[in-house]
Design a protein around this motif. Structure first.
Motif, PDB file in Angstrom:
ATOM      1  N   GLU B 111      48.076  43.619  30.588  1.00  0.00           N
ATOM      2  CA  GLU B 111      47.254  42.978  31.682  1.00  0.00           C
ATOM      3  C   GLU B 111      47.115  43.676  32.426  1.00  0.00           C
ATOM      4  N   LYS B 112      45.921  44.875  33.003  1.00  0.00           N
ATOM      5  CA  LYS B 112      46.739  45.500  33.987  1.00  0.00           C
ATOM      6  C   LYS B 112      46.243  44.837  35.735  1.00  0.00           C
ATOM      7  N   SER B 113      46.025  43.301  35.869  1.00  0.00           N
ATOM      8  CA  SER B 113      45.318  42.250  36.590  1.00  0.00           C
ATOM      9  C   SER B 113      46.988  41.589  36.730  1.00  0.00           C
ATOM     10  N   TYR B 114      48.250  42.074  35.473  1.00  0.00           N
ATOM     11  CA  TYR B 114      49.340  41.290  36.173  1.00  0.00           C
ATOM     12  C   TYR B 114      49.428  42.398  37.988  1.00  0.00           C
ATOM     13  N   PHE B 115      49.210  43.436  38.206  1.00  0.00           N
ATOM     14  CA  PHE B 115      50.155  44.071  38.882  1.00  0.00           C
ATOM     15  C   PHE B 115      48.902  43.550  40.572  1.00  0.00           C
ATOM     16  N   ASN B 116      48.610  42.704  40.004  1.00  0.00           N
ATOM     17  CA  ASN B 116      47.845  42.260  41.545  1.00  0.00           C
ATOM     18  C   ASN B 116      48.373  40.915  41.825  1.00  0.00           C
TER      19      ASN B 116
END
Lengths: 237, 237
Positions: B111-116
């Motif tokens: 999930e791309k949001s993990y990088f936040n």
């Protein structure tokens, strides 16, 4: 879920209607539609294929056809009982890795109160073990046995199989020979280590030290690292 | 804490006053009194002995004398970024096991949001890494680097060292040769696996499959099992 586990008693004439997390998983993660096929297995039984028959509000109906034997469990684990959160993870990971019997034992550095934790009730730990099996695509449910007193353990252990204890081995000690005819019994101590008396007891009962290198590992790390290393040595032997 | 880590900037003329969790640990777990000695180390520096000078309300004063080099880190890990709770555990366990560089990468199934996530801020992940080092009695703080796009990874990897990816190897494939002159680079995918395109990219960049057996492991299990197996093969080679 790499494999969907069905209980034998859920299946009648090869058909079964799922209503729990497995139904949710089929609907929302796998977007199951009639005719779709997925890997499945029967607890303590074969693996095979599940074919979706119907997807409804009140459940997902599937047909199961067995196709072969599941990977058999291949090691036993003697584990100094640890705190619930770590134990939950070790239960899951051990089921995935292929544990057969889990002997949860007391030790000088294990809090006695741990033996009262909810997670030690079968209805609590069994779903965790099943999740671990579904991750590892296998079906044999590990047996969990409790030994608050270490001295009660020895007579309960299988008589066959190499006995290995995760402890620093003497410098230059040869790797212990592994008996390939029976599951090895792997012992992992508490984070503070076994006491001298406990180590002596393990030695008396034939446990040989096996080292994982110079860095002391936390119990949950050792409980994955040691079976992985022994499986690798057995595969490459 | 198998070893108490001090920061170089905390030490003046070999002396240091601790006021945080380390002071608590010395007081309440180790029951430290003046004259007691414990294993200690300096982050990114030597290991040695800490001698308690004074135990007070506002801190524990200690002297540190260096005695030798810490175990050096010995592998790099390319990890498909995972959810915070699993990542926290992998950070701890990787630091214990001796990781040098941690390349956290994006993938089709990440999930791309993990990088936040908060845990990717240095002030959040550094204490977790230090705890892992104290467990493993070592001092070199792993470097964490983020690659939301996998294509940015390749130029950042060290050019030396065996490149290994945790993937089913073809039946009967020989174990990959391990270069002993440089840290191996170990790649662990997301729970759903790398995509075909990602696997092809890894192959193009010299990553060779290494199998951990027939059971698919969850990311956090593989992140312990694979380094443990490679360390064992290196020790026994």
């Amino acid at each position: 879920m790499n494999l969907i586990l069905l209980a034998p008693e859920e299946i009648a004439s090869g058909r079964c209607t799922l209503t729990d997390v497995r139904a949710n998983h089929l609907r929302t993660v796998l977007h199951a539609e009639p005719g779709d096929r997925f890997q499945a297995g029967v607890t303590d039984g074969p693996i095979g294929t599940l074919t979706v028959v119907g997807v409804g509000e009140d459940g997902v109906t599937v047909d199961f056809s067995p196709e072969g034997e599941a990977q058999p469990p291949w090691y036993d684990l003697v584990l100094a009982l640890t705190r619930p959160r770590q134990l939950r993870r070790i239960l899951f990971q051990s089921a995935t890795l292929g544990v057969r019997d889990l002997f949860l034992v007391g030790a000088a550095k294990v809090e006695k109160s741990y033996f009262n934790m909810h997670l030690l009730r079968e209805e609590e730990y069994r779903p965790v073990l099943l999740e671990g099996l579904m991750q590892g695509k296998t079906t044999a449910v590990p047996r969990v046995r409790l030994f608050p007193k270490l001295r009660d353990l020895w007579d309960a252990l299988p008589t066959a199989g190499s006995r290995l204890i995760a402890n620093p081995a003497p410098e230059g000690a040869p790797a212990p020979a592994l008996d390939r005819a029976a599951p090895p019994i792997i012992a992992i101590g508490p984070d503070g280590g076994w006491s001298e008396a406990e180590n002596a007891d393990f030695a008396t009962h034939g446990f040989v030290p096996i080292s994982l290198g110079p860095r002391p590992l936390r119990t949950d790390t050792a409980a994955v690292a040691l079976p992985a290393v022994i499986a690798d040595r057995l595969r490459r032997a």
